[in-house]
Every structure is written in structure tokens, then in C-alpha cells.
Design a protein around this motif. Structure first.
Motif, PDB file in Angstrom:
ATOM      1  N   HIS A   1      14.440  -7.989  17.103  1.00 40.48           N
ATOM      2  CA  HIS A   1      14.157  -6.552  17.024  1.00 40.48           C
ATOM      3  C   HIS A   1      13.495  -6.024  18.301  1.00 40.48           C
ATOM      4  O   HIS A   1      12.494  -5.314  18.258  1.00 40.48           O
ATOM      5  CB  HIS A   1      13.290  -6.228  15.799  1.00 40.48           C
ATOM      6  N   VAL A   2      14.090  -6.421  19.421  1.00 43.47           N
ATOM      7  CA  VAL A   2      13.625  -5.993  20.739  1.00 43.47           C
ATOM      8  C   VAL A   2      14.818  -5.397  21.471  1.00 43.47           C
ATOM      9  O   VAL A   2      15.904  -5.980  21.465  1.00 43.47           O
ATOM     10  CB  VAL A   2      13.062  -7.189  21.542  1.00 43.47           C
ATOM     11  N   ASN A   3      14.628  -4.269  22.119  1.00 38.69           N
ATOM     12  CA  ASN A   3      15.719  -3.631  22.843  1.00 38.69           C
ATOM     13  C   ASN A   3      16.257  -4.575  23.920  1.00 38.69           C
ATOM     14  O   ASN A   3      15.493  -5.057  24.763  1.00 38.69           O
ATOM     15  CB  ASN A   3      15.224  -2.326  23.471  1.00 38.69           C
ATOM     16  N   PRO A   4      17.570  -4.845  23.922  1.00 39.46           N
ATOM     17  CA  PRO A   4      18.155  -5.747  24.917  1.00 39.46           C
ATOM     18  C   PRO A   4      17.950  -5.282  26.358  1.00 39.46           C
ATOM     19  O   PRO A   4      17.818  -6.112  27.262  1.00 39.46           O
ATOM     20  CB  PRO A   4      19.642  -5.766  24.565  1.00 39.46           C
ATOM     21  N   LYS A   5      17.909  -3.979  26.581  1.00 41.52           N
ATOM     22  CA  LYS A   5      17.666  -3.483  27.939  1.00 41.52           C
ATOM     23  C   LYS A   5      16.252  -3.838  28.397  1.00 41.52           C
ATOM     24  O   LYS A   5      16.029  -4.132  29.570  1.00 41.52           O
ATOM     25  CB  LYS A   5      17.901  -1.984  28.015  1.00 41.52           C
ATOM     26  N   LEU A   6      15.309  -3.835  27.478  1.00 39.31           N
ATOM     27  CA  LEU A   6      13.951  -4.243  27.816  1.00 39.31           C
ATOM     28  C   LEU A   6      13.931  -5.719  28.191  1.00 39.31           C
ATOM     29  O   LEU A   6      13.306  -6.107  29.178  1.00 39.31           O
ATOM     30  CB  LEU A   6      13.005  -3.957  26.649  1.00 39.31           C
ATOM     31  N   LEU A   7      14.632  -6.536  27.453  1.00 35.54           N
ATOM     32  CA  LEU A   7      14.715  -7.963  27.781  1.00 35.54           C
ATOM     33  C   LEU A   7      15.371  -8.169  29.145  1.00 35.54           C
ATOM     34  O   LEU A   7      14.927  -9.002  29.937  1.00 35.54           O
ATOM     35  CB  LEU A   7      15.498  -8.712  26.702  1.00 35.54           C
ATOM     36  N   THR A   8      16.420  -7.407  29.420  1.00 33.24           N
ATOM     37  CA  THR A   8      17.109  -7.501  30.707  1.00 33.24           C
ATOM     38  C   THR A   8      16.166  -7.107  31.841  1.00 33.24           C
ATOM     39  O   THR A   8      16.130  -7.765  32.891  1.00 33.24           O
ATOM     40  CB  THR A   8      18.362  -6.609  30.708  1.00 33.24           C
ATOM     41  N   ALA A   9      15.395  -6.038  31.635  1.00 31.72           N
ATOM     42  CA  ALA A   9      14.434  -5.600  32.650  1.00 31.72           C
ATOM     43  C   ALA A   9      13.370  -6.671  32.885  1.00 31.72           C
ATOM     44  O   ALA A   9      12.969  -6.921  34.035  1.00 31.72           O
ATOM     45  CB  ALA A   9      13.787  -4.285  32.236  1.00 31.72           C
ATOM     46  N   ILE A  10      12.913  -7.308  31.822  1.00 24.44           N
ATOM     47  CA  ILE A  10      11.928  -8.376  31.970  1.00 24.44           C
ATOM     48  C   ILE A  10      12.517  -9.526  32.781  1.00 24.44           C
ATOM     49  O   ILE A  10      11.862 -10.069  33.676  1.00 24.44           O
ATOM     50  CB  ILE A  10      11.404  -8.839  30.593  1.00 24.44           C
TER      51      ILE A  10
ATOM     52  N   ALA B   1      25.346 -10.413  29.083  1.00 28.64           N
ATOM     53  CA  ALA B   1      24.723  -9.355  28.292  1.00 28.64           C
ATOM     54  C   ALA B   1      24.668  -9.751  26.821  1.00 28.64           C
ATOM     55  O   ALA B   1      23.744  -9.356  26.104  1.00 28.64           O
ATOM     56  CB  ALA B   1      25.484  -8.053  28.476  1.00 28.64           C
ATOM     57  N   PHE B   2      25.630 -10.545  26.380  1.00 27.55           N
ATOM     58  CA  PHE B   2      25.642 -10.985  24.983  1.00 27.55           C
ATOM     59  C   PHE B   2      24.341 -11.685  24.615  1.00 27.55           C
ATOM     60  O   PHE B   2      23.803 -11.484  23.528  1.00 27.55           O
ATOM     61  CB  PHE B   2      26.836 -11.908  24.718  1.00 27.55           C
ATOM     62  N   CYS B   3      23.804 -12.506  25.513  1.00 34.28           N
ATOM     63  CA  CYS B   3      22.556 -13.221  25.230  1.00 34.28           C
ATOM     64  C   CYS B   3      21.406 -12.247  24.995  1.00 34.28           C
ATOM     65  O   CYS B   3      20.610 -12.427  24.075  1.00 34.28           O
ATOM     66  CB  CYS B   3      22.202 -14.152  26.376  1.00 34.28           C
ATOM     67  N   PHE B   4      21.329 -11.222  25.824  1.00 35.16           N
ATOM     68  CA  PHE B   4      20.267 -10.227  25.669  1.00 35.16           C
ATOM     69  C   PHE B   4      20.481  -9.427  24.386  1.00 35.16           C
ATOM     70  O   PHE B   4      19.526  -9.143  23.660  1.00 35.16           O
ATOM     71  CB  PHE B   4      20.212  -9.306  26.887  1.00 35.16           C
ATOM     72  N   ASP B   5      21.727  -9.076  24.108  1.00 30.67           N
ATOM     73  CA  ASP B   5      22.033  -8.330  22.877  1.00 30.67           C
ATOM     74  C   ASP B   5      21.705  -9.159  21.641  1.00 30.67           C
ATOM     75  O   ASP B   5      21.092  -8.664  20.688  1.00 30.67           O
ATOM     76  CB  ASP B   5      23.511  -7.926  22.840  1.00 30.67           C
ATOM     77  N   GLU B   6      22.136 -10.410  21.643  1.00 28.70           N
ATOM     78  CA  GLU B   6      21.907 -11.291  20.496  1.00 28.70           C
ATOM     79  C   GLU B   6      20.415 -11.521  20.259  1.00 28.70           C
ATOM     80  O   GLU B   6      19.922 -11.413  19.133  1.00 28.70           O
ATOM     81  CB  GLU B   6      22.622 -12.621  20.754  1.00 28.70           C
ATOM     82  N   ALA B   7      19.670 -11.821  21.322  1.00 28.01           N
ATOM     83  CA  ALA B   7      18.230 -12.051  21.190  1.00 28.01           C
ATOM     84  C   ALA B   7      17.518 -10.774  20.747  1.00 28.01           C
ATOM     85  O   ALA B   7      16.618 -10.812  19.901  1.00 28.01           O
ATOM     86  CB  ALA B   7      17.645 -12.555  22.509  1.00 28.01           C
ATOM     87  N   GLY B   8      17.935  -9.652  21.316  1.00 26.14           N
ATOM     88  CA  GLY B   8      17.328  -8.377  20.938  1.00 26.14           C
ATOM     89  C   GLY B   8      17.540  -8.046  19.473  1.00 26.14           C
ATOM     90  O   GLY B   8      16.625  -7.613  18.780  1.00 26.14           O
ATOM     91  N   LEU B   9      18.745  -8.286  18.995  1.00 28.35           N
ATOM     92  CA  LEU B   9      19.060  -8.026  17.593  1.00 28.35           C
ATOM     93  C   LEU B   9      18.234  -8.930  16.677  1.00 28.35           C
ATOM     94  O   LEU B   9      17.638  -8.467  15.709  1.00 28.35           O
ATOM     95  CB  LEU B   9      20.558  -8.230  17.352  1.00 28.35           C
ATOM     96  N   TYR B  10      18.173 -10.199  17.008  1.00 28.94           N
ATOM     97  CA  TYR B  10      17.475 -11.165  16.164  1.00 28.94           C
ATOM     98  C   TYR B  10      15.975 -10.882  16.105  1.00 28.94           C
ATOM     99  O   TYR B  10      15.351 -10.984  15.053  1.00 28.94           O
ATOM    100  CB  TYR B  10      17.739 -12.585  16.664  1.00 28.94           C
TER     101      TYR B  10
END
Length: 148
Positions: free
Chosen positions: A21-30, A10-19
Motif C-alpha cells: 500500500h505504497v505508491n509505486p512512484k514513491l518507491l521509484t523515487a526512493i 516498473a512491474f517490481c515497483f507496482d507489485e511492491a506498491g500494491l502489496y
């Protein structure tokens, strides 16, 4: 939340989302919809005549059509397949490009998979439904985008 089927958390999704400006849950869903969280997936896309038109790589299924823009950063299929967390970052970058050019909306999410062409509207809408369904399994009440 940790995704144990590959070398990404989850850290990868959180880190990428923060950098980006994309919701990490959206990245996880993708990642769920694109590869079912599999980091080594390669998908060859063919036209109606059976000719290869592009290839998708890794967890976020980064399409080879982005390679001309990504080459200046040393990004290629090998590093997209060898590092799942890196692949998440590139997927977040791709999605952020869609948001910056076409707005923060579901149409931009659908274009992650189907592009913005009028010819791909049906594919885009189908992809949006898949992403919304994947998001609902993650946490249905915490995520929304403006309708297009």
C-alpha cells in the motif's frame, strides 16, 4: 516505464506498491535517490569518530539495522543484493512500517533515510526535498502526501 540499468522493471515497483500500500512512484523515487537505480550498491555508514554504525544494501539501500527484524524471514545482505525486485519489496515494507507507526506523511518518508530522531530532523528534511525532486521528474502532478 522500464529501468534498464538493472534487473528490475516498473512491474517490481507496482507489485511492491500494491502489496504494501505504497505508491509505486514513491518507491521509484526512493530508488533513484538512494542508489540511482543501481542494484549492487553497498554504502557503509560511519559515525563522527569513523566507526561503522550500519550498512545499506542494494537498490533501495536497506539499512542493516532492520536485519534483526528481517532475519525471521530469512532476509540478509546476500538476497538483498542478488534480487533487485526483492530489494524493492523490502524497501516498500520498510516504508510501510514508517507509515504504520508514524502516519502517512512526508516525515515518514524522510525517516526512510534518516530515522525519526529529533537529532536527524535536518537530514530528514533534506531527504524529503530530494524525494520530492525525484518525484517531480517522474510525474509532477500525480503525487502528494499530507504535510507534517
Amino acid at each position: 516505464m522500464a529501468i534498464t540499468s538493472l534487473n528490475v522493471s516498473a512491474f517490481c515497483f507496482d507489485e511492491a506498491g500494491l502489496y504494501y500500500h505504497v505508491n509505486p512512484k514513491l518507491l521509484t523515487a526512493i530508488a533513484k535517490v538512494e542508489s540511482d537505480y543501481q542494484s549492487n550498491v553497498i554504502n557503509i555508514n560511519k559515525n563522527s569518530q569513523g566507526k561503522t554504525i550500519s550498512t545499506d544494501y542494494g537498490l533501495m539501500q536497506i539499512n542493516s539495522t532492520w536485519f534483526s527484524r528481517l532475519a525471521q524471514f530469512g532476509i540478509n545482505k546476500d538476497n538483498l543484493l542478488s534480487d533487485a525486485c526483492y530489494n524493492v519489496h523490502i524497501g516498500a515494507w520498510v516504508l510501510s512500517q514508517n507509515f504504520s507507526t508514524h502516519g502517512y506523511n512526508w516525515n515518514s518518508v524522510g525517516a526512510y533515510n534518516a530515522g525519526f530522531s529529533a537529532k536527524t530532523l535536518t537530514r530528514r528534511l533534506t531527504y524529503i526535498r530530494k524525494i520530492k525532486a525525484a518525484l517531480a521528474t517522474l510525474n509532477p502532478s500525480t503525487y502528494s502526501l499530507p504535510e507534517t
